[in-house]
Each structure stands twice: as structure tokens, then as C-alpha cells.
Design a protein around this motif. Structure first.
Motif, PDB file in Angstrom:
ATOM      1  N   UNK A 158       9.404   5.999   0.390  1.00 46.71           N
ATOM      2  CA  UNK A 158       8.973   5.119   1.478  1.00 46.71           C
ATOM      3  C   UNK A 158       7.762   5.593   2.270  1.00 46.71           C
ATOM      4  N   UNK A 159       7.412   6.876   2.198  1.00 47.01           N
ATOM      5  CA  UNK A 159       6.311   7.383   3.025  1.00 47.01           C
ATOM      6  C   UNK A 159       4.977   6.801   2.574  1.00 47.01           C
ATOM      7  N   UNK A 160       4.219   6.245   3.513  1.00 51.70           N
ATOM      8  CA  UNK A 160       2.888   5.711   3.206  1.00 51.70           C
ATOM      9  C   UNK A 160       1.809   6.584   3.841  1.00 51.70           C
ATOM     10  N   UNK A 161       2.107   7.870   3.989  1.00 54.06           N
ATOM     11  CA  UNK A 161       1.171   8.850   4.539  1.00 54.06           C
ATOM     12  C   UNK A 161       1.255  10.101   3.675  1.00 54.06           C
ATOM     13  N   UNK A 162       0.301  10.992   3.829  1.00 55.98           N
ATOM     14  CA  UNK A 162       0.258  12.203   3.015  1.00 55.98           C
ATOM     15  C   UNK A 162       1.335  13.178   3.499  1.00 55.98           C
ATOM     16  N   UNK A 163       2.215  13.558   2.589  1.00 55.49           N
ATOM     17  CA  UNK A 163       3.338  14.408   2.971  1.00 55.49           C
ATOM     18  C   UNK A 163       3.795  15.226   1.776  1.00 55.49           C
ATOM     19  N   UNK A 164       4.242  16.435   2.047  1.00 57.96           N
ATOM     20  CA  UNK A 164       4.898  17.251   1.038  1.00 57.96           C
ATOM     21  C   UNK A 164       6.217  17.746   1.623  1.00 57.96           C
ATOM     22  N   UNK A 201       9.617  27.992   1.285  1.00 54.80           N
ATOM     23  CA  UNK A 201       8.893  27.913   2.556  1.00 54.80           C
ATOM     24  C   UNK A 201       7.461  28.418   2.376  1.00 54.80           C
ATOM     25  N   UNK A 202       7.308  29.512   1.627  1.00 53.96           N
ATOM     26  CA  UNK A 202       5.969  30.046   1.369  1.00 53.96           C
ATOM     27  C   UNK A 202       5.125  29.038   0.599  1.00 53.96           C
ATOM     28  N   UNK A 203       5.746  28.363  -0.394  1.00 50.67           N
ATOM     29  CA  UNK A 203       5.034  27.340  -1.162  1.00 50.67           C
ATOM     30  C   UNK A 203       4.603  26.186  -0.250  1.00 50.67           C
ATOM     31  N   UNK A 204       5.503  25.829   0.674  1.00 50.44           N
ATOM     32  CA  UNK A 204       5.202  24.737   1.596  1.00 50.44           C
ATOM     33  C   UNK A 204       4.027  25.102   2.500  1.00 50.44           C
ATOM     34  N   UNK A 205       4.046  26.328   3.005  1.00 48.44           N
ATOM     35  CA  UNK A 205       2.972  26.783   3.886  1.00 48.44           C
ATOM     36  C   UNK A 205       1.639  26.881   3.153  1.00 48.44           C
ATOM     37  N   UNK A 206       1.712  27.186   1.854  1.00 49.42           N
ATOM     38  CA  UNK A 206       0.488  27.367   1.065  1.00 49.42           C
ATOM     39  C   UNK A 206      -0.002  26.064   0.425  1.00 49.42           C
ATOM     40  N   UNK A 207       0.647  24.956   0.715  1.00 47.09           N
ATOM     41  CA  UNK A 207       0.234  23.673   0.127  1.00 47.09           C
ATOM     42  C   UNK A 207      -1.252  23.445   0.430  1.00 47.09           C
ATOM     43  N   UNK A 208      -2.078  23.252  -0.616  1.00 45.50           N
ATOM     44  CA  UNK A 208      -3.540  23.292  -0.433  1.00 45.50           C
ATOM     45  C   UNK A 208      -4.184  22.044   0.161  1.00 45.50           C
ATOM     46  N   UNK A 209      -3.431  20.958   0.280  1.00 45.21           N
ATOM     47  CA  UNK A 209      -4.026  19.722   0.769  1.00 45.21           C
ATOM     48  C   UNK A 209      -3.516  19.381   2.170  1.00 45.21           C
ATOM     49  N   UNK A 210      -4.303  18.597   2.877  1.00 45.67           N
ATOM     50  CA  UNK A 210      -3.919  18.184   4.230  1.00 45.67           C
ATOM     51  C   UNK A 210      -2.785  17.164   4.127  1.00 45.67           C
ATOM     52  N   UNK A 211      -1.642  17.499   4.681  1.00 43.35           N
ATOM     53  CA  UNK A 211      -0.472  16.625   4.605  1.00 43.35           C
ATOM     54  C   UNK A 211       0.577  17.105   5.603  1.00 43.35           C
ATOM     55  N   UNK A 212       1.475  16.211   5.985  1.00 45.06           N
ATOM     56  CA  UNK A 212       2.619  16.597   6.806  1.00 45.06           C
ATOM     57  C   UNK A 212       3.542  17.461   5.963  1.00 45.06           C
ATOM     58  N   UNK A 213       3.939  18.611   6.486  1.00 44.99           N
ATOM     59  CA  UNK A 213       4.818  19.522   5.750  1.00 44.99           C
ATOM     60  C   UNK A 213       6.240  19.393   6.291  1.00 44.99           C
TER      61      UNK A 213
END
Length: 205
Positions: free
Chosen positions: A58-64, A79-91
Motif C-alpha cells: 500500500x505504500x506510495x512513498x519511498x520506504x524500506x 538493523x545495520x542493513x537498514x541503516x546502510x540502505x543507500x537510497x533516500x527512503x523512510x526506514x
């Protein structure tokens, strides 16, 4: 009239009425306004894995999103993978209730590791431990959450038959953090009482 500065709110929907999707929409709107960059979701274990699927649907915005399940090392790696996510998005990190209080219990057990059993720690020893916690936690709400974690732990020991009663009185330590106004009357409630109201165990006249 003074402006309401309370940043908290609740989605008091019946089961199946869309609390998860509404929360996702609220988080997305806040992210797109620049108000937030990260979200922590604390949920029952049975629905932790549901959140990433709902977000993807359902999300229509950038999110991981990461569902923090598995061993402690696996959760840390996620958590480390989430913090290192390379693109601009809601974590978004989703974790279960048990994981939020397990670390508190671990601290308690480590503090009393010289004792033969945590079940033999008495009220005076716990009082000393709580006083030291109180000195570290400047925010009443943070301190109260710690006390509630210990209540749950000792309730578990009590139900399992390891202890006859909880060796401390929660109401003696819980701080009054909430004021509810009704019919012009102000009533101060502790964190635990607030939770009991949410569960329908206390009614305000």
C-alpha cells in the motif's frame, strides 16, 4: 486556551478496520513532509512479518522495511542493513514486544548475577537497583517503561510458580506522567494506570 503540545495519539479502531494501513499512511505523510526519517513499530510476534507485506502493498512513498525476527545477531545485522540502505527512503524497523523487554531483564539478571537466584532477591535489593536506575533516567516515561518491563518479568515468574508474590510494589516507583481532564476535574495517572485504562481495566468517572 493553551495549545495542545501532546505528540502522541492512538488509532482506536476495531480489529480488521485498517489500523496498520492507516499507520503506514500517517508515517508516509510525515516522511514526505520531512518530519521523520525512521519509524520503529512494536507489534505482537504474530504480525511482525505482516508489516513489510502491508507496506509493500500500500505504500506510495519511498520506504524500506525490516522485520526484526531471529537471533539477536540476526536482528543486529538487519538493523545495520537498514541503516546502510543507500537510497533516500523512510526506514522502518518492526520488532516484537518480547524483544523490547528482554534486554531490560538481561540487565536485571546481570546486576544480581552474584545471587544464587533472581527469585531470592528481596525488596530492599530491588529498591537499591531501582534508585540507581532512577538516577540515570531523567525522563519519567523512560523510567516507568523500565519498571513495567520488570513487572511483566516478575508476573511471569509468579504465574510459573517460581515466586509466591512480586517482591516490590510497582505503584511505589511508577511516576505520575499523565493528566486527564474530565468535567473540570484533573486526575493524575501513573504510566501503569494509563495502560490499564487503555485495556479497559480502569474507568474514569
Amino acid at each position: 486556551m493553551a495549545a495542545n503540545t501532546n505528540k502522541g495519539f492512538g488509532l482506536l479502531f476495531e480489529m480488521g478496520c485498517g489500523k496498520t494501513r492507516t499507520a503506514i499512511a500517517i508515517a508516509g505523510a510525515a516522511y514526505e513532509k520531512g518530519a521523520i526519517q525512521k519509524v520503529l513499530v512494536i507489534a505482537p510476534t504474530s504480525v511482525v512479518s505482516v508489516w513489510p507485506k502491508e507496506i509493500a502493498e500500500v505504500a506510495d512513498f519511498k520506504v524500506t522495511c525490516k522485520a526484526l525476527l531471529g537471533t539477536k545477531q540476526q536482528r543486529i545485522r538487519m538493523i545495520e542493513d537498514l541503516q546502510a540502505f543507500p537510497f533516500k527512503a523512510l526506514k522502518v524497523a518492526v520488532i516484537n514486544y518480547e524483544s523490547t523487554w528482554r534486554d531490560e531483564v538481561k540487565r536485571l539478571l546481570e546486576y544480581f548475577k552474584e545471587e544464587e537466584s533472581i527469585c531470592q532477591v528481596d525488596e530492599n535489593q530491588l529498591d537499591d537497583y531501582f534508585r540507581k536506575l532512577e538516577e540515570k533516567d531523567t525522563k519519567d516515561d523512560t523510567f516507568n517503561k523500565r519498571i513495567v518491563h520488570y513487572i511483566k518479568f516478575y508476573q511471569f515468574l509468579n504465574v510459573r510458580g517460581y515466586m509466591k508474590e512480586i517482591p516490590f510494589k510497582p505503584e511505589y516507583y511508577l511516576k505520575k506522567t499523565l493528566i486527564i481532564q474530565r468535567n473540570g476535574m484533573e486526575k493524575q495517572l501513573t504510566f501503569l494506570q494509563k495502560k490499564m485504562i487503555q485495556l479497559g481495566l480502569i474507568n474514569i468517572a
